[in-house]
Design a protein around this motif. Sequence first.
Motif, short mmCIF file in Angstrom:
data_model
loop_
_atom_site.label_atom_id
_atom_site.label_comp_id
_atom_site.label_asym_id
_atom_site.label_seq_id
_atom_site.Cartn_x
_atom_site.Cartn_y
_atom_site.Cartn_z
N LEU A 206 34.53 28.43 52.85
CA LEU A 206 35.53 29.32 53.59
C LEU A 206 35.34 30.64 52.58
N PHE A 207 35.17 31.67 53.41
CA PHE A 207 34.90 32.91 52.62
C PHE A 207 36.08 33.94 53.08
N PHE A 208 36.87 34.60 52.27
CA PHE A 208 37.69 35.60 52.55
C PHE A 208 36.85 36.75 52.71
N ILE A 209 37.24 37.73 53.77
CA ILE A 209 36.49 38.85 54.00
C ILE A 209 37.11 40.09 54.27
N VAL B 93 48.84 36.27 48.04
CA VAL B 93 49.33 35.13 48.72
C VAL B 93 48.55 34.28 49.09
N ASN B 94 48.60 32.99 48.47
CA ASN B 94 47.74 31.75 48.74
C ASN B 94 46.35 32.24 47.61
N GLY B 95 46.31 33.03 46.79
CA GLY B 95 45.12 33.60 46.26
C GLY B 95 44.81 32.31 45.36
N GLY B 96 43.63 31.87 45.53
CA GLY B 96 43.15 30.59 44.77
C GLY B 96 42.43 30.83 43.70
N LYS B 97 42.01 31.89 43.14
CA LYS B 97 41.28 32.13 41.99
C LYS B 97 41.79 31.43 40.60
N ASP B 98 41.15 30.75 40.04
CA ASP B 98 41.50 30.01 38.82
C ASP B 98 40.48 30.07 37.81
N TRP B 99 40.84 29.82 36.53
CA TRP B 99 39.99 29.95 35.45
C TRP B 99 38.89 28.91 35.61
N GLY B 100 38.82 27.94 36.46
CA GLY B 100 37.94 26.98 36.88
C GLY B 100 37.22 27.36 38.08
N SER B 101 37.72 28.32 38.90
CA SER B 101 37.22 28.78 40.11
C SER B 101 37.46 30.17 40.36
N ALA B 102 36.45 30.95 39.23
CA ALA B 102 36.65 32.50 39.12
C ALA B 102 36.02 33.48 40.36
N ILE B 103 35.24 32.41 41.50
CA ILE B 103 34.61 33.35 42.43
C ILE B 103 35.41 32.78 43.80
N GLY B 104 36.37 32.23 43.44
CA GLY B 104 37.32 31.75 44.86
C GLY B 104 37.72 32.96 45.66
N ASP B 105 38.40 32.59 46.53
CA ASP B 105 39.13 33.80 47.55
C ASP B 105 40.29 33.97 46.63
N GLY B 106 40.92 35.27 46.57
CA GLY B 106 42.23 35.55 46.08
C GLY B 106 42.30 37.01 45.48
N GLY B 107 42.84 36.91 44.32
CA GLY B 107 43.26 38.34 43.88
C GLY B 107 42.35 38.50 42.77
#
Length: 502
Positions: A11-14, A280-294
């Motif tokens: 899933l890629f936010f764009i 909102v629902n931003g999923g970036k985390d220290w263990g998932s830094a290239i995830g979708d979000g802020g």
Amino acid sequence: MKNKYILICSLFFILLGSCKEEFLEVDSASSVLIDDYYTTEDRIFEALVAAYDPLSWTDYAWGQYTQLNLVSDVMSDDVYVGGNDQGDLPFLHKMFNYEATPEIVCSDLWTTFYSGVKRANAVLEYMDNVQDISESNKALYIAEAKALRAYYYMWLWKLWGNIPYYETNLDFPYIAAQLTADEVYEGIITTLEDVIANGGLSIKTTSENTGRVSLAMTYMVYTEVVMYQNDESRYSTALAYMNEIIASHQYILNDDFAGIWEESGEWTKESIFEVNYFSVNGGKDWGSAIGDGGTVYPKLIGINSLSGSDDFDGGWGFEPVRQEAYDLYEDNDQRKNGGILNFATYAAQSGATYEGRYQDTGNFLKKYLPRANGNAGYAGSADMNYNNNLRVYRYAETLLNAAELLARGVSGTGSAQTYLDEVRDRAGVGSITATVDNIIKERHLEFVGEGKRYWDLVRTGMAATVLAPNEYRKNTWTENKKHLPIPQAEMDSDSGLTQNPY
């Protein structure tokens, strides 16, 4: 350079800004060979979405804080590095002092941008397998992928100059020829010329496609690389492109400079290109830094131990704005307090307090400070999901590009004085003569903290004079500092690479 990354479809936010959410639902590619997967338009679009994704990785992806305006501006004369001390993010302090080494440099950007190159090339590689796509969409997707690749290479070229360059993805052992900076420039510019001529891009994207490459964005990249290269043979073309943006009437300056930097100021008519972040629902985390979000960048530069503020969240005290930069402005210039927060003034108005950190000046980059509730609705880490979009190209830069080219004597339509006056009128200051020197000074005022200043000083030959020792900087910029040292991990991966001087 070893190419370490493969394309992963998930899933890629764009497309949309931070106040909206839209995800693409895609099929899993895990059960089919990748060569057999990209055979439909929906699936090749997934690959295109993946090529956009590294745009949002520059704030923090692989362990370094490397937002593009930050790494550019710490080498300029507008900001300090800040933080706790010189051991806090040492690669930024090394770059600030023009003493970066292969071991201590912004190596994560090398990884991010080559990942982007790889993903953009994948779109081109698999496009011929797609059977159900119209010729117009095929041309559009190819143009977007090539424009993104040119953008990623532009940053590699500006930062490192002499780099591995390839337009077809590599096979084992993943080694590409290292080209000179001039050769890389020709690759970038030739790609952009092809995109402009054959891509069918619109001067501005429709609202549902906000965040995708437009013709105006491509024109801005073209003009940036031409002006940085000082390629006078292409100045007239660059000017024509700037004038085309102006004549389209699709872009105008915001009346309120300060409003550009609020959530409500994202993707206004001044904006030509932004990197989208959302909370909102931003999923970036220290263990998932290239995830979708802020983005974590606002937290990084936020005000340390901030208390009593209803407007801003606190942060870690990096990138304080130098007093000399704040003092550049006339008191009535909208950009003075619209882009920089002078804490003494703010404290008198709000009663807020803070604790200064290393290199504290009492001035903060208001453009990207973390707004109160700017990470509302986060799903991952609160610190990593602020919704401040990165403003890459604004219409103000179009006007100043055109003004500078005209002031340099390039033949074309338009008036350098009119374009310069338009920018200054919005700022609330009077007219000055449209000389090249005055236009460069105006760019300085307009773009503090936006990552433009350092590159302007280098391309105009002013860096060796302006970038001199100060209270914290102990070295003077010299010509052999134009390119950063290539990261040591890349040198170890390819024995054929030649290291830049450092």
